[in-house]
Design an enzyme around this catalytic site. Structure first.
Site, PDB file in Angstrom:
ATOM      1  N   GLY A  71      -6.457 -12.743   2.152  1.00 36.89           N
ATOM      2  CA  GLY A  71      -4.463 -11.706   3.068  1.00 36.89           C
ATOM      3  C   GLY A  71      -5.411  -9.939   3.058  1.00 36.89           C
ATOM      4  N   ASP A 105      -7.493 -20.540   4.300  1.00 41.39           N
ATOM      5  CA  ASP A 105      -8.934 -20.526   4.004  1.00 41.39           C
ATOM      6  C   ASP A 105      -8.941 -21.737   3.375  1.00 41.39           C
ATOM      7  OD1 ASP A 105     -10.261 -17.392   3.396  1.00 41.39           O
ATOM      8  OD2 ASP A 105     -10.773 -19.064   1.220  1.00 41.39           O
ATOM      9  N   CYS A 158     -18.804  -8.117   7.620  1.00 39.43           N
ATOM     10  CA  CYS A 158     -19.385  -7.206   7.091  1.00 39.43           C
ATOM     11  C   CYS A 158     -20.879  -7.148   6.867  1.00 39.43           C
ATOM     12  CB  CYS A 158     -18.378  -7.104   5.729  1.00 39.43           C
ATOM     13  SG  CYS A 158     -18.138  -8.840   4.499  1.00 39.43           S
TER      14      CYS A 158
END
Length: 436
Positions: free
Chosen positions: A248, A268, A367
């Site tokens: 979160g 998720d 990322c």
């Protein structure tokens, strides 16, 4: 703990990491320290610093040890790094004393290997380039093709220690109020240059024990991750889906942007991760979030097709952009991992696209610094989904948000690297679905 006890603990921790090669180092370290609660906070940071220094130099240390006839085992890795950083072998022999809480005495073979390293430094001109840069051999050509003459500088940016970035929770106070509260607790910080909500502490610090953190005024979040949240452009009147929400982190930022109004669904495939978000949401005072566990055969997505104003896909990826925080991840990454992840990313994008309403936006983020996971995925998606177009984040009017210009390059997407921006490596593309 004495310096020799810290040394022994660092070696023990490296042995535990060696025994679980596919488990992230930070998870192993957390378990290690939980089982040894007698190790205080300052000692934990000192032991972790020793271990992470070894992880950041793993390939170079292995090269030196092979050259000297040694094996890359924890005792020699720690010893080799000390010697290559200028510590005399005699000093190490005193530290490896075999006394109470100290490492066992250096064996003759270990001493011979360490003596062969005296007078040298960690780097050497004969090292293969991938070894010197601490990356897998197979990855170097792809990075060279992507970064060209900037390759070495970009990769070196991924090996430097990371800063500690915080996001101020504007639901609880302003950035200046958070800065003053952290200062009162002994944590000096400065505003981040790119995120309007960020504060930066130069190095690791026990900020989770501070009053501003425990009260929900600040949350740990890299500045690059904050910019991804900003790029979503979530507003109070929207229905927003955080499709790969994990624990979160970005959900919290979205709730803040929406002023705790509207409706957010955090999805998720991991129930433990979603459960972990509950405590963070409560601490931040967030109450506009619904959680949903994605399971095989779930009809949830079909029932909510084309119903969200914003869908954020923070996709599972190699995490190459976080290597300065997780240097051990470089040692585990394989070509097969990358190939598997790019397939998964494409599948997730396809599913998430069906949930975007006409005129709404799909936001894809990783990322990672790798083109294969970033621009290549977007190019493939746009080629197979003509109903979507790429939004140019350099145009505040079109994007609906004003991202700091210095965070944006020559393209329409957000592409951050530690070397260029001082953040973790992040990619973000905003795709708009044509109106009905």
């Amino acid at each position: 703990m004495t310096p020799t006890a810290r040394l022994a603990a660092a070696i023990d921790l490296l042995f535990e990491m060696e025994a679980a090669p596919r488990r992230p180092a930070d998870a192993v370290a957390n378990s290690f320290f939980r089982e040894r609660r007698y190790i205080g906070g300052g000692d934990r940071r000192a032991v972790s610093a020793q271990v992470w220094s070894v992880l950041r130099a793993w390939r170079r240390l292995g090269w030196w040890l092979a050259r000297a006839g040694g094996e890359p085992r924890p005792r020699l890795l720690v010893g080799a790094l000390s010697v290559l950083e200028g510590r005399p072998v005699e000093s190490l022999q005193r530290a490896f004393s075999g006394g109470r809480y100290a490492p066992d005495v250096l064996e003759p073979a270990e001493t011979r290997v360490l003596r062969a390293l005296e007078g040298h430094t960690l780097d050497h001109p004969d090292m293969p380039e991938a070894v010197a840069l601490e990356i897998p051999d197979w990855l170097l050509p792809a990075l060279q093709a992507q970064f060209g003459e900037r390759t070495r500088a970009e990769i070196e940016g991924l090996t430097a220690p990371a800063t500690l970035d915080l996001r101020v929770n504007l639901l609880a106070g302003t950035r200046e109020q958070a800065r003053e509260a952290l200062s009162a607790d002994g944590f000096a910080c400065e505003p981040t240059p790119l995120s309007p909500w960020g504060l930066r502490i130069p190095s690791r610090a026990p900020v989770t024990s501070s009053k501003p953190f425990q009260s929900g005024l600040v949350e740990i979040q890299d500045e690059g991750s904050q910019l991804v949240v900003q790029a979503v452009g979530a507003r109070p009147d929207m229905r927003v889906l955080d499709y790969c929400a994990g624990a979160g982190g970005k959900t919290l930022g979205l709730a803040m942007c929406m002023e705790n109004r509207g409706h957010i669904v955090a999805c998720d495939v991991s129930e433990p991760r979603l459960d972990g978000a509950v405590r963070r949401l409560r601490r931040a005072g967030v109450h506009n979030v619904e959680r949903h566990l994605l399971v095989s055969g779930d009809k949830w997505a079909k029932r909510r097709a084309a119903s969200f104003d914003r869908v954020l896909v923070d996709a599972p990826c190699t995490g190459t952009g976080t290597w300065r925080r997780n240097p051990d991840a470089r040692l585990r990454l394989t070509e097969a991992d990358l190939a598997e992840l790019t397939i998964k990313q494409g599948e997730i994008l396809d599913r998430a696209a069906s949930l975007v309403r006409p005129g709404g936006r799909l936001v894809y983020a990783t990322c990672s610094i790798l083109r294969a996971e970033n621009t290549d995925r977007i190019d493939t998606f746009l080629a197979t989904h003509p109903g979507f177009r790429l939004v140019d984040l350099r145009d505040p009017e079109a994007a609906g948000v004003a991202i700091a210009p210095q965070a944006l390059g020559s393209g329409a997407t957000l592409q951050l690297t530690p070397r260029q921006h001082g953040t973790d490596g992040f990619f973000c593309a905003v795709l708009e679905r044509e109106a009905a």
